[in-house]
Design a protein around this motif. Structure first.
Motif, short mmCIF file in Angstrom:
data_model
loop_
_atom_site.label_atom_id
_atom_site.label_comp_id
_atom_site.label_asym_id
_atom_site.label_seq_id
_atom_site.Cartn_x
_atom_site.Cartn_y
_atom_site.Cartn_z
N VAL A 75 0.84 -1.20 0.00
CA VAL A 75 0.00 0.00 0.00
C VAL A 75 0.88 1.26 0.00
CG1 VAL A 75 -1.60 1.34 1.39
CG2 VAL A 75 -1.99 -1.06 1.04
N ALA A 104 4.46 1.22 8.88
CA ALA A 104 3.09 0.76 9.08
C ALA A 104 3.03 -0.76 9.13
CB ALA A 104 2.19 1.28 7.97
N ASN A 108 1.58 -2.94 12.04
CA ASN A 108 0.55 -3.97 11.81
C ASN A 108 0.93 -5.27 12.49
OD1 ASN A 108 -1.16 -2.48 10.31
ND2 ASN A 108 -0.62 -3.38 8.33
N SER B 164 -1.57 2.04 7.56
CA SER B 164 -1.90 0.80 8.26
C SER B 164 -3.38 0.45 8.05
CB SER B 164 -1.59 0.97 9.75
OG SER B 164 -2.09 -0.09 10.49
N PHE B 165 -4.23 1.48 8.08
CA PHE B 165 -5.66 1.23 7.86
C PHE B 165 -5.92 0.80 6.42
CE2 PHE B 165 -10.02 2.46 6.90
CZ PHE B 165 -10.69 1.90 7.96
N LEU B 166 -5.26 1.50 5.47
CA LEU B 166 -5.50 1.18 4.06
C LEU B 166 -4.98 -0.21 3.71
CD1 LEU B 166 -4.62 4.52 2.27
CD2 LEU B 166 -6.85 3.55 2.72
N SER B 167 -4.02 -0.70 4.48
CA SER B 167 -3.47 -2.02 4.15
C SER B 167 -4.41 -3.13 4.57
CB SER B 167 -2.11 -2.20 4.83
OG SER B 167 -2.28 -2.42 6.20
N ARG B 168 -5.46 -2.79 5.34
CA ARG B 168 -6.33 -3.86 5.84
C ARG B 168 -7.07 -4.63 4.74
NH1 ARG B 168 -9.09 -1.55 11.27
NH2 ARG B 168 -7.40 -2.13 12.65
N ILE B 170 -6.22 -4.96 1.75
CA ILE B 170 -5.22 -5.69 0.97
C ILE B 170 -4.81 -6.97 1.71
CG2 ILE B 170 -2.97 -5.54 -0.15
CD1 ILE B 170 -4.71 -3.49 -1.28
#
Lengths: 142, 249
Positions: A75, A104, A108, B164-168, B170
């Protein structure tokens, strides 16, 4: 598996229902069952602390970690590339956002491993009934 | 379907439909999605239709899956989260049944295509965003601002949290897709070794026992993965919905 013991508990009162006499007797017992279940429900939350350590929940957590890390990097790189195309700042955006993506990704992974609080966990601590970290709080105890 | 491990993921049109230049064909993927929904819905409907106080075996399987998902949701999103139970339960059953159907030889695995898993993940994240903004307005954005961070670091931390939120979505979709894809390819490759070695005469047949054991073991592992991926998908859905219900403070 997180399920069976919880299931076993709530299945237990149902198994104890012999063919009853009057309908009101049955109603009373159903109400008793409801209240008994209501008492039992908060209990699994205490158990949840140590549940994920072994078994398939632990395996499930293990499968999570790698993809959590990789997804954040993808991302970050994607956003950087897109930003560069829009703004024409060719390598800068990709570099910066890729690095932030790495950060990030680490965040995570640490979140998935229960090392760092979830999103907004501080506010939820006061709620009582909704411990967001419980699902993966196990590794912290080790 | 000879020895090509990728061939099993090919999409073929069963009923070609084209509307306005767009391809809406009914493919083998759509057919298996329909089969998944019919099987899951039919199983739940038929097994719970008798509503015995003392459940039969199949009824208790239905009740167990209900209890399992309900407990998962209640644990991670609290009692308020129960309004999302239909969504989480449908997702869990769909992914689980689709994964299990894919374990039959010659069947198509719906969840081994990233577009399917990505659509499911976007459904989850879309629900989180819509419900979060509808319920909390712009207070939902506090999700990205952890408390107690020094002002100097705040932009960096917020950027990290947003990525981090946008990677969820994915990670949610890639995990399910990659596990199903990799598992089925591995199975196919090892099964292919058996026939290849078997054609090499007596020594080959003796050697073919090894990949045969491997295939049997992998099949067991694949069943575990099929369940686990559905479980992980559902529990992460619960945790993300929890963020929509209780964003920060």
């Amino acid at each position: 598996m997180a399920g069976p013991d919880r299931r076993g508990k709530s299945g237990l009162p149902g198994a104890g229902s012999q063919p009853g006499g009057a309908g009101s007797e049955l109603d009373r017992r159903l109400r008793d069952l409801d209240s008994a279940l209501a008492q039992k429900r908060p209990a699994p939350e205490a158990e949840a602390e140590r549940q994920p350590v072994g078994g398939s929940a632990g395996f499930g957590n293990a499968l999570r970690l790698s993809s959590e890390f990789v997804a954040a990097i993808i991302v970050g790189a994607g956003l950087g590339w897109f930003f560069d195309r829009l703004a024409g700042t060719s390598p800068i955006g990709l570099i910066v956002l890729l690095l932030i993506g790495f950060a990030a990704g680490v965040l995570n992974v640490m979140r998935a491993a229960g090392q760092v609080a979830e999103f907004g966990a501080v506010g939820r601590a006061g709620d009582g009934g909704s411990p967001g970290k419980d699902g993966d709080g196990g590794p912290k105890d080790k | 379907m000879a020895n090509d491990p990728i061939h099993q993921f090919q999409i073929s049109k069963i009923v070609p439909i084209e509307i306005g230049g767009l391809d809406f064909s009914f493919t083998n993927s759509s057919a298996f999605m329909v089969a998944t929904v019919v099987l899951a819905g039919g199983f739940l409907y038929l097994t719970t239709s008798s509503r015995g106080l003392i459940p039969s075996r199949l009824q208790s399987v239905s009740e167990m899956s209900y209890e399992f998902v309900a407990g998962m949701l209640r644990e991670s999103a609290g009692t308020h989260g129960m309004k999302f139970f239909p969504l989480v339960f449908s997702l869990f059953m769909f992914v689980l049944v689709a994964n299990l159907i894919g374990m039959f030889p010659y069947f198509f695995t719906v969840t081994s295509h990233i577009i399917v898993t990505f659509a499911l993940a976007m459904l989850v994240i879309g629900t989180v965003l819509v419900y979060g903004f509808w319920k909390h307005g712009f207070g939902f954005l506090k999700l990205f601002v952890p408390s107690g961070v020094p002002m100097v670091l705040l932009p960096l931390v917020v950027a990290i949290e947003i990525i981090s939120f946008l990677s969820r979505p994915i990670s949610l979709s890639v995990r399910l897709f990659a596990n199903m894809l990799a598992g089925h390819i591995t199975l196919k490759v090892f099964a292919g070794f058996i026939t290849m070695l078997g054609s090499l005469g007596a020594v080959g047949v003796a050697g073919a026992v090894l990949p045969l054991f491997m295939t049997v073991a992998l099949t067991g592992l694949e069943f575990l993965v099929a369940f686990l991926q559905a479980y992980v998908f559902a529990i992460l859905t619960c945790m993300y919905l929890n963020d929509a219900i209780h964003p920060g403070h």
